[in-house]
Design a protein around this motif. Structure first.
Motif, PDB file in Angstrom:
ATOM      1  N   ASP A  87       0.838  -1.152  -0.123  1.00 20.32           N
ATOM      2  CA  ASP A  87      -0.051   0.016   0.029  1.00 20.32           C
ATOM      3  C   ASP A  87       0.994   1.150  -0.105  1.00 20.32           C
ATOM      4  O   ASP A  87       0.579   2.206  -0.679  1.00 20.32           O
ATOM      5  CB  ASP A  87      -1.083  -0.027   1.331  1.00 20.32           C
ATOM      6  N   ALA A  88       1.791   1.167   0.823  1.00 24.89           N
ATOM      7  CA  ALA A  88       2.759   2.379   0.632  1.00 24.89           C
ATOM      8  C   ALA A  88       3.429   2.474  -0.570  1.00 24.89           C
ATOM      9  O   ALA A  88       3.464   3.894  -1.052  1.00 24.89           O
ATOM     10  CB  ALA A  88       3.998   2.127   1.965  1.00 24.89           C
ATOM     11  N   GLU A  89       3.795   1.708  -1.312  1.00 24.19           N
ATOM     12  CA  GLU A  89       4.657   1.769  -2.434  1.00 24.19           C
ATOM     13  C   GLU A  89       3.511   2.439  -3.601  1.00 24.19           C
ATOM     14  O   GLU A  89       3.652   3.364  -4.115  1.00 24.19           O
ATOM     15  CB  GLU A  89       4.971   0.462  -3.077  1.00 24.19           C
ATOM     16  N   ARG A  90       2.190   1.854  -3.505  1.00 24.85           N
ATOM     17  CA  ARG A  90       1.199   2.099  -4.199  1.00 24.85           C
ATOM     18  C   ARG A  90       0.849   3.688  -4.108  1.00 24.85           C
ATOM     19  O   ARG A  90       0.706   4.800  -4.939  1.00 24.85           O
ATOM     20  CB  ARG A  90      -0.155   1.389  -4.158  1.00 24.85           C
ATOM     21  N   LEU A  91       0.551   4.277  -2.744  1.00 27.31           N
ATOM     22  CA  LEU A  91       0.254   5.548  -2.489  1.00 27.31           C
ATOM     23  C   LEU A  91       1.235   6.564  -2.755  1.00 27.31           C
ATOM     24  O   LEU A  91       1.083   7.714  -3.275  1.00 27.31           O
ATOM     25  CB  LEU A  91      -0.421   5.709  -1.054  1.00 27.31           C
ATOM     26  N   LEU A  92       2.844   6.156  -2.399  1.00 33.53           N
ATOM     27  CA  LEU A  92       3.612   7.105  -2.561  1.00 33.53           C
ATOM     28  C   LEU A  92       3.983   7.494  -3.973  1.00 33.53           C
ATOM     29  O   LEU A  92       4.381   8.422  -4.535  1.00 33.53           O
ATOM     30  CB  LEU A  92       4.808   6.506  -1.848  1.00 33.53           C
ATOM     31  N   SER A  93       3.855   6.220  -4.938  1.00 30.34           N
ATOM     32  CA  SER A  93       4.192   6.356  -6.380  1.00 30.34           C
ATOM     33  C   SER A  93       3.059   7.497  -6.835  1.00 30.34           C
ATOM     34  O   SER A  93       3.453   7.956  -7.990  1.00 30.34           O
ATOM     35  CB  SER A  93       4.134   5.235  -6.898  1.00 30.34           C
ATOM     36  N   ALA A  94       1.813   7.015  -6.275  1.00 31.91           N
ATOM     37  CA  ALA A  94       0.761   8.009  -6.866  1.00 31.91           C
ATOM     38  C   ALA A  94       1.023   9.522  -6.447  1.00 31.91           C
ATOM     39  O   ALA A  94       0.764  10.444  -7.138  1.00 31.91           O
ATOM     40  CB  ALA A  94      -0.536   7.594  -6.499  1.00 31.91           C
ATOM     41  N   SER A  95       1.659   9.615  -5.200  1.00 31.62           N
ATOM     42  CA  SER A  95       1.794  11.069  -4.752  1.00 31.62           C
ATOM     43  C   SER A  95       2.957  11.814  -5.452  1.00 31.62           C
ATOM     44  O   SER A  95       2.859  12.725  -6.042  1.00 31.62           O
ATOM     45  CB  SER A  95       2.395  10.941  -3.382  1.00 31.62           C
ATOM     46  N   VAL A  96       4.301  10.766  -5.974  1.00 30.92           N
ATOM     47  CA  VAL A  96       5.112  11.347  -6.860  1.00 30.92           C
ATOM     48  C   VAL A  96       4.538  11.732  -8.307  1.00 30.92           C
ATOM     49  O   VAL A  96       4.919  12.899  -8.872  1.00 30.92           O
ATOM     50  CB  VAL A  96       6.023  10.263  -6.935  1.00 30.92           C
ATOM     51  N   ALA A  97       3.624  11.007  -8.809  1.00 28.95           N
ATOM     52  CA  ALA A  97       3.051  11.160 -10.219  1.00 28.95           C
ATOM     53  C   ALA A  97       2.272  12.519 -10.130  1.00 28.95           C
ATOM     54  O   ALA A  97       2.264  13.325 -11.096  1.00 28.95           O
ATOM     55  CB  ALA A  97       2.287   9.808 -10.652  1.00 28.95           C
ATOM     56  N   ALA A  98       1.192  12.763  -9.136  1.00 23.29           N
ATOM     57  CA  ALA A  98       0.562  13.876  -9.023  1.00 23.29           C
ATOM     58  C   ALA A  98       1.346  15.106  -8.823  1.00 23.29           C
ATOM     59  O   ALA A  98       1.195  15.956  -9.570  1.00 23.29           O
ATOM     60  CB  ALA A  98      -0.601  13.708  -8.031  1.00 23.29           C
ATOM     61  N   ILE A  99       2.362  15.105  -7.886  1.00 16.30           N
ATOM     62  CA  ILE A  99       3.157  16.276  -7.836  1.00 16.30           C
ATOM     63  C   ILE A  99       4.109  16.716  -8.836  1.00 16.30           C
ATOM     64  O   ILE A  99       4.332  17.760  -9.028  1.00 16.30           O
ATOM     65  CB  ILE A  99       3.987  15.990  -6.404  1.00 16.30           C
ATOM     66  N   ALA A 100       4.827  15.729  -9.420  1.00 15.63           N
ATOM     67  CA  ALA A 100       5.415  15.827 -10.462  1.00 15.63           C
ATOM     68  C   ALA A 100       4.750  16.598 -11.495  1.00 15.63           C
ATOM     69  O   ALA A 100       5.388  17.472 -12.289  1.00 15.63           O
ATOM     70  CB  ALA A 100       6.024  14.642 -10.959  1.00 15.63           C
ATOM     71  N   ALA A 131       8.156  12.483  -0.598  1.00 14.06           N
ATOM     72  CA  ALA A 131       7.536  11.461  -1.336  1.00 14.06           C
ATOM     73  C   ALA A 131       8.592  10.604  -1.967  1.00 14.06           C
ATOM     74  O   ALA A 131       8.423   9.151  -1.951  1.00 14.06           O
ATOM     75  CB  ALA A 131       6.474  11.660  -2.329  1.00 14.06           C
ATOM     76  N   LEU A 132       9.447  11.044  -2.524  1.00  9.90           N
ATOM     77  CA  LEU A 132      10.418  10.261  -3.366  1.00  9.90           C
ATOM     78  C   LEU A 132      11.293   9.685  -2.215  1.00  9.90           C
ATOM     79  O   LEU A 132      11.811   8.382  -2.483  1.00  9.90           O
ATOM     80  CB  LEU A 132      11.326  11.122  -4.301  1.00  9.90           C
ATOM     81  N   GLU A 133      11.923  10.006  -1.281  1.00  8.46           N
ATOM     82  CA  GLU A 133      12.636   9.494  -0.211  1.00  8.46           C
ATOM     83  C   GLU A 133      11.875   8.390   0.671  1.00  8.46           C
ATOM     84  O   GLU A 133      12.521   7.738   0.951  1.00  8.46           O
ATOM     85  CB  GLU A 133      13.343  10.970   0.561  1.00  8.46           C
ATOM     86  N   SER A 134      10.850   8.805   0.788  1.00  7.67           N
ATOM     87  CA  SER A 134      10.066   7.699   1.570  1.00  7.67           C
ATOM     88  C   SER A 134       9.665   6.414   0.589  1.00  7.67           C
ATOM     89  O   SER A 134       9.821   5.325   1.072  1.00  7.67           O
ATOM     90  CB  SER A 134       8.380   8.230   1.828  1.00  7.67           C
ATOM     91  N   LEU A 135       9.525   6.834  -0.687  1.00 11.69           N
ATOM     92  CA  LEU A 135       9.475   5.635  -1.626  1.00 11.69           C
ATOM     93  C   LEU A 135      10.763   5.029  -1.642  1.00 11.69           C
ATOM     94  O   LEU A 135      10.592   3.636  -1.612  1.00 11.69           O
ATOM     95  CB  LEU A 135       9.073   6.137  -3.002  1.00 11.69           C
ATOM     96  N   ALA A 136      11.686   5.504  -1.726  1.00 16.29           N
ATOM     97  CA  ALA A 136      13.178   4.808  -1.262  1.00 16.29           C
ATOM     98  C   ALA A 136      13.242   3.772  -0.396  1.00 16.29           C
ATOM     99  O   ALA A 136      13.548   2.721  -0.522  1.00 16.29           O
ATOM    100  CB  ALA A 136      14.457   5.822  -1.544  1.00 16.29           C
TER     101      ALA A 136
END
Length: 846
Positions: A732-745, A756-761
């Motif tokens: 879930d964390a991967e899905r949500l953080l990836s979606a956050s990065v996609a929206a903010i980018a 979001a990128l650092e947390s995804l790492a």
């Protein structure tokens, strides 16, 4: 949702609330003071006080705050897609209603077919209204008659409460919303956009198992699972059965004629003497309700036998028309031709010109666009009611009286207008009137009247679209840029940026804008519209506005400079403050709203926190002074964001968010209300209340997606992703953080993007995906270093994560992976790090 507004409205009616008291209640809900209410309604303060006292007594409340809450709730109940209340009864159709109800019980898509004027819309509305209570989400109406190509999805979206967003897949958003709805959706008048309507309906039915659709059209949609229902003309008596009133009066076509005739000529009844003539009339009109009603409107002037004689002549005259046209269209056209010939010259002129309106209109518009020519001409105040009396123009009962032509009659009038040679001049008057209205609206949206004007511009949107289209088609470049400037705030506030972008692209295709004040204002407005979805294009337009503004007046140059400053935030940060300070200097003290907007931008862009908050406070004060509650709410939200990004989570921040939410509620701005909720979620997170923060973000996420707010969607997804990581829900964390990065980018917001990128790492590392973690760390490093100092997270990068990746991968492989990530955009990094998850992340945004 047909029931919600009606329910509260009915409660008010039952308590004896008068129309004037309802107006006062609406003003109280906007947090206006008594003097402001008196000025708006043109009454005395003492009268306002009397109305407020009466409202408190009738509604059983003891203070003004409770009264305001009732008013706010009433406004929230007014939504796009509500079913209109019919003003006349539905005659007959008992069997049809029963058959359709049975079909809807076993099929999810029922399409009503039939010719124009047969009563498809009226039957469908009646059926929909009576089934609205069977689903928790009620019934919605998407009226497609005025929707041009490419706007069917937007119209359906508005009916379902979705605000389209440029750059996002509208069909994906509709599918997501449909998946959670249990309602009955009526799509009316699909025939001119049949292919697009079919695609959208197929998507909705595939995604929403509990959604049902009724459509009206002249041909099937062709969607799998569709069941079609042919709406027949009303039954008419055979000649041998029409000898007596008792026999003829049992047929629905005759009943309709008699009922409508009785409304225009009280005392008219069906008798044995006129039964045969009435029956013959209904037979010759093929039982088509529209034609019958038009005929019935003439009984004040003609006996039924005379009507038959006149109608016979018209049908015989038109029977030799185009043989390729469907017979039903020939018959209906004959009925309208006959009615048209009964008008005098002045009435015909006005009727022809009314064909320029694509939808309903008010009296002022009719007078401005269709006024008769020459001295001594009959005035509109006599002509328009005459056309209403003759059933060629219909009235609509809204807050103010409006008028419309039934679609078939409107098309007939438009043809007559073209044939008369008066179309170009009439369209120019139409465009001029609605441009003036749009520009007036743009000014009023900056005041305490903004809620009223948002509603008014929404009501007039079909006319606004037609007028703007006329300016584009005729090649009036400067006029089109005036339109963009006038509608920018309306489009942005109502979440119509997707449509706005389509108009902007059409205007840009016309050629280079002139170096004129109106063009600069329009180009700067276009830059503001594009900024959330295409920062580079927005910046390019801002620079073009600055080039055009050279040598023009100070206010125009200030608007262009502000556009450059705001457009450069995510593209060329070193230009931001110089451009905004230049704008502020050029504005001086003479333009408080423009100055407040520039100060709001400085609150966002200034590096020093104290300086940024000072700009924010000044901006709020100026917006309050001019009455712009929405922008005051937004400025307070920006102040709260700046403080929280600096790690401040004190009571003052909470107070800013509380005030922002109250102002947004008073102004009726759903977007600003949900922004404040996002702010409260961020504040709870900073204060360590992780569960409360997650609840707030999860609760507002559907609204953010529906409104198309990418930036705040990214903020919400980031906190939800962090919470999932804390709870070791890594997938879930991967899905949500990836979606956050996609929206903010896409939207731009360095602080959240880096976090979001650092947390995804960290998530990738916890999953044992060490090389993707190193790649993402490199992308985060570039994002952190390229951001302005005040837009970087105050927390340093996770050094322990870096050291652990070096241990696992080895120094050389870690350095290579991180260097690769440093060269990638966030979207590219996501694709490389987790290619199978990118589409899933995009779906989480939509």
């Amino acid at each position: 949702m047909a029931g919600r507004e009606g329910g509260l409205g009915e409660q008010l009616a039952r308590t004896g609330v008068t129309e004037r008291e309802a107006e006062v209640l609406a003003a109280v809900s906007e947090r206006l003071r008594n003097r402001e209410i008196a000025e708006r309604l043109h009454v005395s303060v003492r009268t306002v006080e009397s109305h407020i006292a009466a409202l408190m007594r009738k509604l059983g409340v003891t203070d003004r705050a409770a009264l305001a809450e009732i008013g706010v709730e009433l406004r929230r109940g007014s939504v796009d897609g509500a079913l209109p209340t019919p003003l006349t009864s539905l005659v007959g159709r008992t069997n049809e209603l029963g058959e359709l109800a049975e079909l809807l019980g076993t099929h999810r898509l029922v399409t009503l077919l039939g010719p124009a004027g047969v009563g498809k819309t009226r039957l469908a509305l009646h059926l929909t209204a009576h089934r609205a209570a069977q689903g928790p989400d009620g019934a919605r109406l998407a009226e497609l008659a005025s929707a041009g190509p490419g706007l069917v999805g937007d119209t359906v979206a508005r009916a379902l409460g979705v605000v389209p967003q440029p750059g996002w897949s509208l069909r994906d958003i509709l599918r997501e919303v449909a998946g959670g709805m249990r309602c009955l959706l009526l799509l009316d008048n699909c025939e001119h956009v049949i292919a697009e309507a079919a695609e959208i309906v197929a998507d909705l039915l595939t995604a929403g198992r509990l959604l049902r659709v009724i459509a009206t059209s002249r041909e099937p949609l062709g969607v799998p699972g569709e069941v079609t229902y042919q709406v027949r003309p009303l039954p008419t008596p055979a000649p041998q059965a029409a000898a007596s009133a008792a026999v003829a009066g049992a047929f629905d076509a005759v009943r309709l004629f008699v009922e409508r005739a009785g409304t225009v000529a009280p005392g008219f009844t069906l008798t044995d003497a006129n039964a045969a003539s009435v029956a013959a009339l209904c037979q010759r009109l093929d039982g088509l309700p529209l034609a019958i009603e038009l005929a019935a409107s003439r009984v004040r002037s003609f006996e039924p036998a005379d009507l038959v004689d006149h109608l016979d002549q018209r049908f015989e005259l038109l029977s030799g028309g185009a043989r390729t046209a469907p017979p039903r269209q020939q018959t209906l056209r004959g009925a309208i031709d006959w009615s048209y010939e009964l008008l005098d010259d002045a009435e015909r002129t006005v009727f022809d010109r009314l064909g320029v309106f694509p939808a309903d209109f008010d009296y002022a518009a009719a007078e401005a666009v269709c006024r008769a020519d020459g001295r001594g001409a009959t005035s509109m105040i006599a002509l328009l009611p005459s056309l209403v009396d003759k059933s060629l123009v219909s009235t609509m009962e809204r807050a103010t009286r409006r008028y419309r032509l039934l679609e078939t009659i409107r098309l007939y009038a438009a043809e007559r207008l073209t044939a008369s040679g008066a179309e170009p001049a009439t369209r120019r008057r139409h465009a001029s009137h609605f441009l003036a209205l749009a520009e007036q609206g743009a000014e009023r949206l900056r005041t305490t009247d903004q809620r009223v004007w948002l509603d008014r511009l929404s009501t007039e949107q079909p006319n606004l679209r037609a007028a703007l289209d006329h300016c584009i088609v005729t090649g009036d470049i400067e006029c089109t840029w005036r339109w963009i400037a006038a509608l920018e705030r309306f489009w942005d506030t109502t979440g119509q940026r997707r449509e706005a972008q389509a108009w902007i692209q059409r205007v840009l295709a016309m050629g280079h804008p002139p170096a004129a004040r109106a063009a600069v204002a329009g180009v700067a407005a276009a830059s503001a519209i594009l900024q959330p979805s295409d920062s580079r294009a927005a910046f390019d337009l801002a620079r073009r506005a600055a080039e055009l503004a050279v040598g023009l007046d100070a206010k125009t140059r200030a608007r262009a400079a502000r556009a450059v400053g705001m457009g450069a935030i995510w593209v060329q940060a070193d230009l931001v403050l110089p451009a905004l300070n230049e704008a502020l200097m050029l504005l001086g003290d003479d333009h408080p709203w423009e100055t407040a907007l520039t100060m709001q931008a400085l609150a966002q862009a200034s590096g020093d926190l104290a300086e940024a908050l000072a700009w924010g406070r000044r901006s709020v004060a100026l917006f309050r002074r001019v009455g712009d509650q929405m922008y005051a709410a937004n400025a307070l939200f920006i102040m709260a964001q700046r403080a929280m990004y600096a790690g401040i989570a004190d009571d003052e921040v909470h107070a800013w968010l509380t005030e922002s939410q109250a102002l947004a509620a008073a102004a009726g701005s759903e977007g600003d209300r949900v922004h404040a909720t996002v702010g409260f979620g961020q504040l709870a997170w900073l204060r360590g209340d992780r569960e409360r923060a997650s609840q707030l973000m999860a609760g507002c996420l559907p609204t953010l997606r529906r409104l198309g707010d990418q930036r705040c969607t990214g903020r919400a997804l980031y906190i939800l992703g962090e919470r999932a990581y804390e709870q070791r829900r890594l997938a879930d964390a991967e899905r949500l953080l990836s979606a956050s990065v996609a929206a903010i980018a896409l939207a731009g917001q360095s602080f959240v993007l880096v976090r979001a990128l650092e947390s995804l790492a960290s998530v990738y590392s916890a999953q044992g995906r060490w090389r993707p973690a190193a790649v993402i760390l490199g992308t985060a490093r570039t994002a952190r270093e390229s951001a302005s100092a005040h837009m970087r997270p105050i927390q340093p990068p996770d050094e322990e994560l870096r050291r652990s990746l070096v241990r696992v991968l080895g120094r050389a492989e870690f350095d290579a992976a991180r260097a690769e990530g440093e060269r990638l955009s966030p979207t590219q990094a996501l694709r490389i790090a987790s290619p199978d998850k990118l589409d899933e992340a995009a779906g989480s945004i939509d």
